[in-house]
Design a protein around this motif. Structure first.
Motif, PDB file in Angstrom:
ATOM      1  N   LEU A 301       0.824  -1.211   0.000  1.00 24.82           N
ATOM      2  CA  LEU A 301       0.000   0.000   0.000  1.00 24.82           C
ATOM      3  C   LEU A 301       0.857   1.259   0.000  1.00 24.82           C
ATOM      4  O   LEU A 301       0.514   2.256  -0.635  1.00 24.82           O
ATOM      5  CB  LEU A 301      -0.939  -0.013   1.205  1.00 24.82           C
ATOM      6  CG  LEU A 301      -2.131  -0.987   1.116  1.00 24.82           C
ATOM      7  CD1 LEU A 301      -2.838  -1.082   2.462  1.00 24.82           C
ATOM      8  CD2 LEU A 301      -3.107  -0.535   0.031  1.00 24.82           C
ATOM      9  N   VAL A 302       1.977   1.200   0.714  1.00 27.23           N
ATOM     10  CA  VAL A 302       2.873   2.371   0.753  1.00 27.23           C
ATOM     11  C   VAL A 302       3.597   2.535  -0.577  1.00 27.23           C
ATOM     12  O   VAL A 302       3.628   3.629  -1.166  1.00 27.23           O
ATOM     13  CB  VAL A 302       3.874   2.232   1.913  1.00 27.23           C
ATOM     14  CG1 VAL A 302       4.917   3.354   1.851  1.00 27.23           C
ATOM     15  CG2 VAL A 302       3.157   2.265   3.256  1.00 27.23           C
ATOM     16  N   VAL A 307       1.114   4.849  -7.706  1.00 26.59           N
ATOM     17  CA  VAL A 307       0.488   4.163  -8.843  1.00 26.59           C
ATOM     18  C   VAL A 307      -1.024   4.112  -8.658  1.00 26.59           C
ATOM     19  O   VAL A 307      -1.797   4.345  -9.613  1.00 26.59           O
ATOM     20  CB  VAL A 307       1.060   2.743  -8.991  1.00 26.59           C
ATOM     21  CG1 VAL A 307       0.373   1.996 -10.130  1.00 26.59           C
ATOM     22  CG2 VAL A 307       2.556   2.783  -9.208  1.00 26.59           C
ATOM     23  N   MET A 308      -1.466   3.815  -7.441  1.00 29.36           N
ATOM     24  CA  MET A 308      -2.899   3.753  -7.172  1.00 29.36           C
ATOM     25  C   MET A 308      -3.549   5.121  -7.346  1.00 29.36           C
ATOM     26  O   MET A 308      -4.675   5.230  -7.846  1.00 29.36           O
ATOM     27  CB  MET A 308      -3.137   3.201  -5.763  1.00 29.36           C
ATOM     28  CG  MET A 308      -2.677   1.755  -5.586  1.00 29.36           C
ATOM     29  SD  MET A 308      -2.767   1.140  -3.882  1.00 29.36           S
ATOM     30  CE  MET A 308      -4.541   1.045  -3.669  1.00 29.36           C
ATOM     31  N   GLY A 369      -9.796   1.092 -18.494  1.00 27.37           N
ATOM     32  CA  GLY A 369     -10.246  -0.161 -17.897  1.00 27.37           C
ATOM     33  C   GLY A 369      -9.533  -1.365 -18.473  1.00 27.37           C
ATOM     34  O   GLY A 369      -9.150  -2.285 -17.745  1.00 27.37           O
ATOM     35  N   ARG A 370      -9.347  -1.377 -19.801  1.00 32.79           N
ATOM     36  CA  ARG A 370      -8.645  -2.495 -20.424  1.00 32.79           C
ATOM     37  C   ARG A 370      -7.197  -2.572 -19.955  1.00 32.79           C
ATOM     38  O   ARG A 370      -6.653  -3.654 -19.717  1.00 32.79           O
ATOM     39  CB  ARG A 370      -8.706  -2.373 -21.939  1.00 32.79           C
ATOM     40  CG  ARG A 370     -10.114  -2.524 -22.499  1.00 32.79           C
ATOM     41  CD  ARG A 370     -10.128  -2.657 -24.004  1.00 32.79           C
ATOM     42  NE  ARG A 370     -11.493  -2.652 -24.494  1.00 32.79           N
ATOM     43  CZ  ARG A 370     -12.309  -3.704 -24.442  1.00 32.79           C
ATOM     44  NH1 ARG A 370     -11.868  -4.841 -23.928  1.00 32.79           N
ATOM     45  NH2 ARG A 370     -13.551  -3.620 -24.898  1.00 32.79           N
ATOM     46  N   LEU A 371      -6.546  -1.397 -19.832  1.00 31.25           N
ATOM     47  CA  LEU A 371      -5.164  -1.374 -19.357  1.00 31.25           C
ATOM     48  C   LEU A 371      -5.071  -1.894 -17.921  1.00 31.25           C
ATOM     49  O   LEU A 371      -4.177  -2.688 -17.593  1.00 31.25           O
ATOM     50  CB  LEU A 371      -4.613   0.044 -19.441  1.00 31.25           C
ATOM     51  CG  LEU A 371      -3.187   0.236 -18.894  1.00 31.25           C
ATOM     52  CD1 LEU A 371      -2.194  -0.569 -19.722  1.00 31.25           C
ATOM     53  CD2 LEU A 371      -2.807   1.707 -18.875  1.00 31.25           C
ATOM     54  N   LEU A 372      -6.004  -1.478 -17.087  1.00 34.82           N
ATOM     55  CA  LEU A 372      -5.991  -1.920 -15.689  1.00 34.82           C
ATOM     56  C   LEU A 372      -6.172  -3.436 -15.593  1.00 34.82           C
ATOM     57  O   LEU A 372      -5.486  -4.108 -14.807  1.00 34.82           O
ATOM     58  CB  LEU A 372      -7.085  -1.212 -14.894  1.00 34.82           C
ATOM     59  CG  LEU A 372      -6.931   0.298 -14.672  1.00 34.82           C
ATOM     60  CD1 LEU A 372      -8.138   0.854 -13.936  1.00 34.82           C
ATOM     61  CD2 LEU A 372      -5.658   0.605 -13.901  1.00 34.82           C
ATOM     62  N   ARG A 373      -7.051  -3.976 -16.404  1.00 36.63           N
ATOM     63  CA  ARG A 373      -7.309  -5.413 -16.352  1.00 36.63           C
ATOM     64  C   ARG A 373      -6.145  -6.205 -16.935  1.00 36.63           C
ATOM     65  O   ARG A 373      -5.772  -7.246 -16.396  1.00 36.63           O
ATOM     66  CB  ARG A 373      -8.607  -5.742 -17.088  1.00 36.63           C
ATOM     67  CG  ARG A 373      -9.863  -5.234 -16.383  1.00 36.63           C
ATOM     68  CD  ARG A 373     -11.115  -5.524 -17.196  1.00 36.63           C
ATOM     69  NE  ARG A 373     -11.291  -6.958 -17.387  1.00 36.63           N
ATOM     70  CZ  ARG A 373     -11.796  -7.802 -16.491  1.00 36.63           C
ATOM     71  NH1 ARG A 373     -12.186  -7.333 -15.313  1.00 36.63           N
ATOM     72  NH2 ARG A 373     -11.936  -9.083 -16.763  1.00 36.63           N
ATOM     73  N   ARG A 374      -5.554  -5.697 -18.033  1.00 40.62           N
ATOM     74  CA  ARG A 374      -4.457  -6.417 -18.667  1.00 40.62           C
ATOM     75  C   ARG A 374      -3.222  -6.461 -17.774  1.00 40.62           C
ATOM     76  O   ARG A 374      -2.476  -7.443 -17.759  1.00 40.62           O
ATOM     77  CB  ARG A 374      -4.122  -5.771 -20.013  1.00 40.62           C
ATOM     78  CG  ARG A 374      -3.092  -6.590 -20.820  1.00 40.62           C
ATOM     79  CD  ARG A 374      -2.953  -6.088 -22.246  1.00 40.62           C
ATOM     80  NE  ARG A 374      -2.451  -4.721 -22.294  1.00 40.62           N
ATOM     81  CZ  ARG A 374      -3.165  -3.659 -22.640  1.00 40.62           C
ATOM     82  NH1 ARG A 374      -4.459  -3.811 -22.961  1.00 40.62           N
ATOM     83  NH2 ARG A 374      -2.631  -2.454 -22.675  1.00 40.62           N
ATOM     84  N   THR A 375      -2.997  -5.411 -17.000  1.00 44.09           N
ATOM     85  CA  THR A 375      -1.831  -5.335 -16.116  1.00 44.09           C
ATOM     86  C   THR A 375      -2.135  -5.769 -14.688  1.00 44.09           C
ATOM     87  O   THR A 375      -1.240  -5.780 -13.836  1.00 44.09           O
ATOM     88  CB  THR A 375      -1.290  -3.897 -16.085  1.00 44.09           C
ATOM     89  OG1 THR A 375      -2.332  -3.008 -15.630  1.00 44.09           O
ATOM     90  CG2 THR A 375      -0.833  -3.462 -17.467  1.00 44.09           C
ATOM     91  N   LEU A 377      -3.614  -4.148 -12.502  1.00 48.01           N
ATOM     92  CA  LEU A 377      -3.575  -3.021 -11.570  1.00 48.01           C
ATOM     93  C   LEU A 377      -4.924  -2.808 -10.890  1.00 48.01           C
ATOM     94  O   LEU A 377      -4.980  -2.198  -9.814  1.00 48.01           O
ATOM     95  CB  LEU A 377      -3.152  -1.743 -12.311  1.00 48.01           C
ATOM     96  CG  LEU A 377      -1.692  -1.687 -12.773  1.00 48.01           C
ATOM     97  CD1 LEU A 377      -1.443  -0.431 -13.608  1.00 48.01           C
ATOM     98  CD2 LEU A 377      -0.742  -1.730 -11.583  1.00 48.01           C
ATOM     99  N   ASP A 378      -5.993  -3.314 -11.500  1.00 43.38           N
ATOM    100  CA  ASP A 378      -7.307  -3.167 -10.869  1.00 43.38           C
ATOM    101  C   ASP A 378      -7.401  -3.959  -9.566  1.00 43.38           C
ATOM    102  O   ASP A 378      -8.301  -3.728  -8.751  1.00 43.38           O
ATOM    103  CB  ASP A 378      -8.415  -3.594 -11.830  1.00 43.38           C
ATOM    104  CG  ASP A 378      -8.288  -5.046 -12.262  1.00 43.38           C
ATOM    105  OD1 ASP A 378      -7.152  -5.545 -12.317  1.00 43.38           O
ATOM    106  OD2 ASP A 378      -9.331  -5.663 -12.538  1.00 43.38           O
TER     107      ASP A 378
END
Length: 475
Positions: A301-302, A307-308, A369-375, A377-378
């Motif tokens: 988290l830190v 990034v978040m 959204g696609r980038l978050l799902r592919r990596t 990161l979501d």
């Protein structure tokens, strides 16, 4: 059941004061000795005996402590601290000597490299030889103490035998006649078609599918699977139940004439028995897993907070307010919790969010959204779920209640994956079972992970997860 079977269940079971049942309920010592199952007598005695020469000679104290620790670790890896039914110092003697020699050799090589002095190494080996002799003497004493305690029934555990054939009946006779095996025969659990005499010699407690309940009723701590005539799937479901998970599980090998070359052989009378490894879902290793989860989540988290923040800003720009997506998932023991993710798609309604299996091909998903799902990161907000204790880093992936109900009805083993906390990643996911893949395969991999769990298995899953993320293996 047949009329020739004696069955004791929750409604008809006589009180423990009944003379017909008293010999087969939990032993008087079992309640007193239950806590001793978590502690080992041999390990502290072995280490203490090895370090005893330090009382009169501390010249080699560093090397002796190192050799003592290596010896105990070698004993543990060789199964010399595992519970045994037939306790014999002579059976263990060859393995003890080999591991003592190996530990002494390892530490002596290190000492020779550091001190470059022949007299020093010779003196150290002399002290190690004294320690080894003390360890063997201490082990002989502890084994004698265990046998004496068992024969006087000071230490014993109630045992249920699953089966009713000749081998099972002979095991029951041996346990009643020879207390040195440390087991108090509580009764049989068998299939309805089995032929049990209607007498006090073969008390039938219940059916195989009632094993967990019978364990609770007679306070059993050990289950021995003998010659039960039921499908393996039925037996596996019975021993997987939470009520049976706390018991030691022993089996009589089907091919008894061919013994395993791994570990020390064990037996009750002339009947070979093998202790099956249970998944370590509690105890020190599980505490280490939880400590790792807390550390991983807090540090993550830190470290990933910038990034978040960027992900949240991108979602806000693309789709407006509502950066986080909260969804009910099913956790350990079927307990629901709210899982957090970055929103990659705004659902039309609550029903769509709970009952739509996959949105991988949904045209409404934007570039962010696609980038978050592919990596993947979501998934980062789930670090908060891990910190809260809703999840763990490695475990079966959490699913929605609607699909848990469906899959549990269609696949009997699916519900068993909720024996452990759900995870951010899992063995099924890194094995290619994500998205639109067979649920039966997922359940099989998840249960394999649970039943073969170790800290090293978690490390391997994490390494493979990082590799997949770096190579764009997200959904």
């Amino acid at each position: 059941m047949g009329e020739d079977m004696t069955r004791i269940d929750a409604s008809t079971r006589p009180s423990t004061a009944s003379t017909a049942v008293l010999p087969y309920v939990a032993s008087a010592a079992a309640g007193r000795t239950r806590a001793l199952r978590a502690y080992m007598l041999a390990m502290p005695v072995d280490l203490g005996a090895f370090l005893l020469p330090l009382v009169w000679d501390r010249h080699y104290w560093k090397g002796l402590i190192a050799a003592g620790v290596v010896t105990v670790v070698a004993f543990a890896m060789g199964g010399l601290y595992a519970g045994r039914r037939h306790v014999s110092f002579l059976d263990e003697l060859p393995s003890l000597c080999v591991r003592l020699l190996a530990a002494a050799a390892v530490v002596a090589i290190i000492a020779a490299a550091r001190h470059d002095s022949v007299p020093y190494v010779v003196g150290f080996l002399h002290q190690v030889a004294v320690s080894a002799a003390l360890v063997l003497a201490g082990r002989a004493l502890t084994r004698t103490a265990v046998v004496v305690a068992r024969r006087h029934r000071w230490v014993e555990h109630s045992a249920i035998i699953v089966g009713g054939g000749p081998v099972a009946v002979e095991l029951a006779r041996l346990l009643r006649r020879y207390p040195q095996y440390g087991l108090h025969f509580a009764g049989f659990v068998d299939v309805p078609s089995a032929d049990h005499a209607d007498d006090d010699g073969q008390p039938l407690l219940g059916r195989v599918d009632e094993l967990a309940e019978m364990i609770r009723l007679v306070h059993a701590e050990v289950v021995i699977v003998a010659d039960v005539t039921c499908p393996d799937e039925q037996l596996l479901r019975a021993v997987r139940q939470p009520g049976a998970a706390a018991c030691d599980l022993w089996v009589v090998p089907r091919l008894r004439e061919f013994h395993s070359q791994h570990g020390l052989p064990d037996h009750i009378g002339a009947i070979p028995v093998t202790r099956l490894r249970r998944p370590a879902l509690m105890g020190p290793q599980w505490m280490i897993k939880r400590a790792f989860d807390v550390t991983f989540a807090a540090v993550g988290l830190v470290l990933f907070s910038p990034v978040m923040a960027l992900c949240a800003l991108a979602i806000l720009v693309e789709g407006g307010p509502g950066v986080l997506f909260r969804q009910q998932r099913v956790g350990r023991y079927g307990e629901p919790f709210r899982l957090l993710k970055f929103r990659s798609l705004r659902p039309r309604d609550a029903d769509e969010a709970q009952t739509t299996w996959s949105i991988a091909g949904e045209a409404r998903i934007g570039p962010v959204g696609r980038l978050l799902r592919r990596t993947s990161l979501d998934e980062l907000p789930q670090l908060w779920n891990i910190l809260r204790g809703d999840m763990t880093v490695v475990g079966p992936r959490p699913e929605r209640p609607y699909f848990v109900d469906r899959f549990s009805a269609d696949y009997p083993d699916y519900a068993m994956r909720h024996r452990v906390p759900v995870g951010l990643t899992g063995l099924a996911q890194v094995s290619g079972l994500r998205g639109d893949t067979p649920i039966s395969d997922r359940a099989r991999f998840d249960n394999y992970y649970i039943e073969n769990w170790s800290l090293w298995l978690d490390v391997k899953v994490i390494v493979r997860t990082v590799s997949e993320v770096l190579h764009g293996g997200g959904r």
